[in-house]
Design a protein around this motif. Structure first.
Motif, short mmCIF file in Angstrom:
data_model
loop_
_atom_site.label_atom_id
_atom_site.label_comp_id
_atom_site.label_asym_id
_atom_site.label_seq_id
_atom_site.Cartn_x
_atom_site.Cartn_y
_atom_site.Cartn_z
N PHE A 515 0.82 -1.23 0.00
CA PHE A 515 0.00 0.00 0.00
C PHE A 515 0.85 1.27 0.00
CE2 PHE A 515 0.65 -0.51 4.56
CZ PHE A 515 0.76 0.79 5.01
N GLN A 516 2.12 1.12 0.40
CA GLN A 516 3.00 2.29 0.45
C GLN A 516 3.16 2.93 -0.93
OE1 GLN A 516 3.65 -0.80 1.26
NE2 GLN A 516 4.39 -0.96 3.35
N ASN A 517 2.99 2.12 -2.00
CA ASN A 517 3.19 2.64 -3.37
C ASN A 517 1.96 3.37 -3.93
OD1 ASN A 517 5.56 1.29 -3.28
ND2 ASN A 517 5.02 -0.30 -4.75
N CYS A 518 0.85 3.31 -3.22
CA CYS A 518 -0.43 3.74 -3.81
C CYS A 518 -0.41 5.22 -4.17
CB CYS A 518 -1.55 3.44 -2.81
SG CYS A 518 -3.15 4.06 -3.34
N VAL A 519 -0.77 5.53 -5.44
CA VAL A 519 -0.80 6.93 -5.88
C VAL A 519 -2.23 7.50 -5.84
CG1 VAL A 519 1.32 6.85 -7.25
CG2 VAL A 519 -0.86 6.26 -8.33
N HIS A 520 -3.14 6.77 -5.20
CA HIS A 520 -4.51 7.25 -4.98
C HIS A 520 -5.29 7.40 -6.29
CE1 HIS A 520 -3.55 9.08 -0.74
NE2 HIS A 520 -2.90 7.95 -0.95
N CYS A 521 -5.04 6.50 -7.25
CA CYS A 521 -5.77 6.64 -8.52
C CYS A 521 -7.16 6.05 -8.43
CB CYS A 521 -4.98 6.02 -9.67
SG CYS A 521 -4.98 4.22 -9.70
N LYS A 522 -7.36 5.07 -7.51
CA LYS A 522 -8.65 4.41 -7.24
C LYS A 522 -9.02 3.33 -8.27
CE LYS A 522 -9.46 7.78 -4.06
NZ LYS A 522 -10.48 8.77 -3.90
N THR A 523 -8.10 2.97 -9.16
CA THR A 523 -8.44 1.98 -10.18
C THR A 523 -8.85 0.64 -9.57
OG1 THR A 523 -6.98 3.05 -11.73
CG2 THR A 523 -7.53 0.77 -12.23
N CYS A 524 -8.19 0.24 -8.48
CA CYS A 524 -8.49 -1.06 -7.86
C CYS A 524 -9.94 -1.10 -7.37
CB CYS A 524 -7.51 -1.36 -6.74
SG CYS A 524 -7.35 -0.04 -5.53
N ASP A 525 -10.37 0.01 -6.77
CA ASP A 525 -11.73 0.08 -6.25
C ASP A 525 -12.75 -0.05 -7.39
OD1 ASP A 525 -12.95 1.41 -3.42
OD2 ASP A 525 -14.22 1.64 -5.18
N LYS A 527 -11.98 -1.43 -10.77
CA LYS A 527 -11.82 -2.51 -11.77
C LYS A 527 -11.79 -3.92 -11.19
CE LYS A 527 -11.06 -4.00 -16.04
NZ LYS A 527 -12.21 -4.19 -16.94
N ASP A 528 -11.56 -4.07 -9.88
CA ASP A 528 -11.49 -5.43 -9.34
C ASP A 528 -12.75 -6.19 -9.74
OD1 ASP A 528 -10.95 -7.73 -7.92
OD2 ASP A 528 -11.93 -6.98 -6.11
N PRO A 529 -12.62 -7.29 -10.50
CA PRO A 529 -13.81 -7.96 -11.02
C PRO A 529 -14.71 -8.52 -9.93
CG PRO A 529 -11.82 -9.20 -11.58
CD PRO A 529 -11.37 -7.91 -10.97
N SER A 530 -14.14 -8.77 -8.75
CA SER A 530 -14.97 -9.29 -7.64
C SER A 530 -15.46 -8.16 -6.75
CB SER A 530 -14.17 -10.29 -6.81
OG SER A 530 -13.74 -11.36 -7.61
N GLN A 531 -15.10 -6.94 -7.05
CA GLN A 531 -15.47 -5.77 -6.21
C GLN A 531 -15.18 -6.06 -4.74
OE1 GLN A 531 -16.88 -2.34 -7.36
NE2 GLN A 531 -15.19 -3.32 -8.42
N ASN A 532 -13.95 -6.52 -4.53
CA ASN A 532 -13.53 -6.97 -3.21
C ASN A 532 -12.53 -6.00 -2.58
OD1 ASN A 532 -13.33 -9.05 -1.15
ND2 ASN A 532 -11.29 -9.53 -2.01
N ILE A 533 -12.04 -5.02 -3.37
CA ILE A 533 -11.05 -4.08 -2.84
C ILE A 533 -11.74 -2.77 -2.51
CG2 ILE A 533 -8.91 -2.81 -3.30
CD1 ILE A 533 -8.09 -5.00 -5.25
N LEU A 534 -11.53 -2.33 -1.29
CA LEU A 534 -12.13 -1.07 -0.83
C LEU A 534 -11.01 -0.07 -0.62
CD1 LEU A 534 -14.91 0.08 0.08
CD2 LEU A 534 -14.26 -0.59 2.41
N TRP A 535 -11.07 1.04 -1.36
CA TRP A 535 -10.06 2.10 -1.19
C TRP A 535 -10.56 3.02 -0.07
CZ3 TRP A 535 -8.76 7.08 -0.69
CH2 TRP A 535 -7.44 7.44 -0.98
N THR A 536 -9.77 3.13 1.00
CA THR A 536 -10.13 4.07 2.08
C THR A 536 -8.99 5.08 2.22
OG1 THR A 536 -9.08 2.76 3.81
CG2 THR A 536 -11.37 2.23 3.31
N VAL A 537 -9.24 6.18 2.90
CA VAL A 537 -8.15 7.18 3.00
C VAL A 537 -7.08 6.72 3.98
CG1 VAL A 537 -9.20 9.36 2.28
CG2 VAL A 537 -9.56 8.54 4.62
N PRO A 538 -5.81 6.88 3.61
CA PRO A 538 -4.75 6.66 4.61
C PRO A 538 -4.65 7.89 5.50
CG PRO A 538 -3.78 7.30 2.51
CD PRO A 538 -5.28 7.28 2.31
#
Ligand SMILES: Cc1cc2nc3c(=O)[nH]c(=O)nc-3n(C[C@H](O)[C@H](O)[C@H](O)COP(=O)(O)OP(=O)(O)OC[C@H]3O[C@@H](n4cnc5c(N)ncnc54)[C@H](O)[C@@H]3O)c2cc1C
Length: 549
Positions: A515-525, A527-538
Motif C-alpha cells: 500500500f506504500q506505493n499507492c498513488v490514490h488513482c482508485k483503479t483497484c476500487d 476494476k477489481d472484477p470481484s469488487q472486493n477491494i475497498l479504497w479508504t483514505v490513509p
C-alpha cells in the motif's frame, strides 16, 4: 476498534477536498457572504500535492468565479496555439483534420496549465477571503445526525497500529460539523461512494464509467519544444484491446505533459495499462519528441467517463457531491476541471440561499437543478453518446457516428436519443482463459520505465506503521477467485505496482498489497472484477507529492 470521543467544531459549510470543485465552492461562499464560516479539508500534504497536474483548461469556470483572474495572477500562462489529432498505426500516423470536428472539440481560447498550481493559486484566493484550509487532513468518516442527515466528517485521525488498534501517539482527529457538507473528493471519492450507496443516489441512472489516466512530465530538447501545442492520438498501441488514447501538451520551460488514458471497461484481463502507456512512447512520432529529454514526474488517476447519463443524484440531506465525485468529465474533450469549478460555484450559491433562509441539513435541490439544466448539463448532454458508441462499436464508430451525433446535438437535436452504458467496468472484465496474453516489450530505461522506478517519480510516501488503506472485503478472493478466473488483474491494472501475487516453491500463491506505493488513482476500487477491494483514505499527508510544476 474502541469507541472514540472527539472534539467537534461547527461551521456553516464543511468542504472535503481542495480540488477545483471544493476550492470554487469555498471561494463563492465567501464572495456571497464574508461572514460564513467555511473550512476546506485536504488529504494531500499541501494543496495540489494530489492533483494530477497537466491539463488543458477551459477557462469558462474561472471566468464565472473570478472574472478578473488575469489581473489576480492566475497561473494560466500558456494559451493553446495549435490542436492536432492523429490516428496512430504501429509505425505511422494519419492526421485527422480539424474542420470536420464539432466546434466543442476546438481548444482555441483554452490554456495548458499545471492544475496543481491553479489549485494552489485558488487556495490563496480562498484564504484571502477568510476560508480556513487544512491540508494533511484526510476525511475518513461521515458523521450522521439524528435524523439520518449528513452532519459532518471526521478528519485528521492519526496513529493507529497496522492491526487497527490505537498506537502510542494516537490522535482521534476532529469532527467538523456543517449546516451543509460538500464532498469534492474527485473521481471515486471514498466518502462520496458511501453517501451514494446509503441514499441510493445512483438509482435509475446508468453505471458510472471510468478510464485510467497516467501522466509523465518530460523536459525535452528546446529545439523540439512548441509552447502551446496540443496533440491527441488514438489507435496504436491499444487497437481493439481497449478504448483510450494519448495526449501531449507543451507547456512552459521546455516541459511536456505526456499522458495516456485506458478505458477501464476493457475485457482482456491480461491487458496491462501501464505497459500500454510505456509502449506508446516508442511510437516514432513520440520517441522522436522525447529522445534526449528526461522524465521528471509520473502520476496516475482514474477519470470519470460516464457523463450525463451516469451522474447520480447529487444531493441528499445535509450533503452535496461536487465535480468528479459526481463525474462531470466531457469525455471527447477530456475536460472536467471547468465543470468541477462550475459545480462548486453552483453548490455554494444553493447553500448560501438555504443558510440565509435559516435552513440546514436538508437537500440542496437548487444545486442539482442548476447542474442538470445549466452550463454543466448542456456541456455533457451534447457528448453523451460518444462513450457508449465507443464501448459498443469501437473507435471507428465512435469517431464517425459519435462525431455526427455531437454535430447534431450542437445544432440542437439527436437521432440517437440517449444511449446506455450497460455493464460497469468491473463486470466488463472477461475470463483469462478466453483471451490471449499480451507480450509487452521490456522498458528501455530511456523512453520507457519499469513501474516501480516511475512510482518513485510520483514522490509517494505512506507511513508504514498504519493499517493498509486498501482493504479486502474477503482476503481469500484474490487467490481463490481472481487468480484462477482472471489471472488476478490487479497485478497489471494498478499503475503503481501495489498488488502482487507471490509464488514461492512448495507454497500456495500469496496476494501481497504494497500500500506504500499507492498513488490514490482508485483503479483497484473500480476494476477489481470481484469488487472486493475497498479504497479508504490513509493518514492525512500520505500519498503522492506531485511537484510544483
Ligand atoms: C489523466 C487525466 C487527464 C485529465 N486531463 C484534463 C484536462 O486536460 N482538462 C480538464 O479540464 N480535465 C482533465 N481531467 C479531468 C480533471 O482532472 C477532473 O475533472 C478534475 O480533477 C475534477 O476536479 P475535482 O475538484 O472534482 O476533483 P480533484 O481534482 O480530484 O480534487 C479532489 C481533491 O480532494 C482531495 N480528497 C479526496 N478525498 C479526500 C478525503 N476523503 N479527505 C480529504 N481530501 C480528499 C484530493 O486529494 C484532491 O486534492 C483529466 C483527468 C485525468 C485523470
Amino acid at each position: 476498534m474502541s469507541e472514540v470521543t472527539r472534539e467537534a467544531m461547527e461551521y456553516d459549510v464543511v468542504i472535503v477536498g481542495a480540488g477545483p470543485a471544493g476550492l470554487s465552492a469555498a471561494i463563492r461562499l465567501k464572495q456571497l457572504d464574508a461572514e460564513l464560516n467555511v473550512v476546506v479539508l485536504e488529504k494531500g500534504s499541501e494543496v495540489g500535492a494530489h492533483i494530477l497536474s497537466g491539463a488543458v483548461l477551459d477557462p469558462v469556470g474561472l471566468d464565472a468565479l473570478i472574472p478578473d483572474w488575469k489581473e489576480k495572477g492566475a497561473p494560466l500562462n500558456v494559451p493553446v496555439k495549435d490542436d492536432n489529432f492523429f490516428m496512430l498505426g504501429e509505425a505511422g500516423k494519419v492526421r485527422i483534420p480539424n474542420f470536420p470536428m464539432p466546434p466543442l472539440m476546438s481548444n482555441h481560447g483554452n490554456y495548458i496549465v499545471s492544475m496543481g498550481n491553479v489549485c494552489r493559486w485558488m487556495a490563496e484566493q480562498a484564504e484571502a477571503l477568510g476560508v480556513e484550509i487544512f491540508p494533511g487532513m484526510a476525511c475518513s468518516e461521515i458523521v450522521y445526525g439524528e435524523n439520518g442527515e449528513v452532519k459532518g466528517v471526521v478528519a485528521g485521525e492519526f496513529g493507529r497500529n497496522p492491526d487497527g488498534t490505537e498506537g502510542p501517539g494516537y490522535e482521534p482527529g476532529m469532527e467538523l460539523h456543517g449546516k451543509y457538507v460538500f464532498l469534492g473528493e474527485g473521481v471515486r471519492g471514498s466518502l462520496a461512494k458511501e453517501v451514494i450507496g446509503k441514499y441510493d443516489l445512483s438509482k435509475g441512472k446508468e453505471p458510472q464509467k471510468f478510464g485510467l489516466g497516467m501522466k509523465e512530465i518530460w523536459e525535452i530538447d528546446p529545439e523540439k519544444h512548441r509552447e502551446g501545442s496540443v496533440t491527441h492520438t488514438m489507435g496504436w498501441p491499444l487497437g481493439s484491446n481497449a478504448g483510450g488514447g494519448s495526449f501531449i501538451y507543451h507547456l512552459e520551460n521546455n516541459q511536456v505533459y505526456v499522458g495516456f488514458v485506458v478505458h477501464l471497461n476493457y475485457k482482456n484481463p491480461h491487458l496491462y495499462p501501464y505497459m500500454e502507456f510505456q509502449r506508446f512512447k516508442h511510437h516514432p512520432m513520440v520517441a522522436e519528441l522525447l529522445k534526449g529529454g528526461k522524465r521528471v514526474a509520473y502520476g496516475a488517476r482514474a477519470i470519470s467517463e460516464g457523463g450525463y447519463q451516469s451522474m447520480p443524484k447529487m444531493v441528499a440531506p445535509g450533503v452535496a457531491l461536487l465535480g468528479c465525485s459526481v463525474g462531470m468529465v466531457n469525455v471527447p474533450r477530456i475536460k472536467g476541471n471547468h465543470n468541477a469549478m462550475l459545480s462548486g460555484k453552483a453548490a455554494a450559491e444553493a447553500a448560501f440561499a438555504a443558510i440565509r433562509a435559516d435552513r440546514s441539513g436538508d437537500e440542496l435541490s437548487a444545486y442539482e437543478t442548476e447542474v442538470r439544466d445549466g452550463a454543466i448539463g448542456k456541456d455533457l448532454f451534447k457528448v453523451r453518446n460518444v462513450k457508449p458508441l465507443w464501448s459498443k462499436y469501437g473507435l471507428a464508430a465512435s469517431l464517425a457516428v459519435g462525431g455526427f451525433d455531437m454535430w447534431t446535438n450542437t445544432l440542437g437535436f439527436s437521432v440517437l436519443g440517449t444511449l446506455k452504458h450497460g455493464k460497469n467496468d468491473a463486470e466488463a472484465t472477461g475470463l483469462a482463459k478466453d483471451f490471449k496474453e499480451i507480450d509487452y516489450p521490456k522498458p528501455d530505461g530511456k523512453l520507457s520505465f519499469d513501474r516501480l522506478t516511475n512510482v518513485s517519480f510520483s514522490f509517494t510516501n505512506h507511513e508504514e506503521s498504519q493499517p493498509a488503506h486498501l482493504r479486502l472485503l474477503d482476503p481469500s478472493v484474490p487467490v481463490t477467485v481472481n487468480l484462477p478466473k482472471f489471472d488476478e488483474p490487479a497485478q497489471r491494472y494498478c499503475p503503481a505496482g501495489v498488488y502482487e501475487v507471490v509464488r514461492e516453491d512448495g507454497k500456495d500463491p500469496r496476494f501481497v498489497i504494497n500500500f506504500q506505493n499507492c498513488v490514490h488513482c482508485k483503479t483497484c476500487d473500480i476494476k477489481d472484477p470481484s469488487q472486493n477491494i475497498l479504497w479508504t483514505v490513509p493518514q492525512g499527508g500520505d500519498g503522492p507529492n506531485y511537484p510544483n510544476m
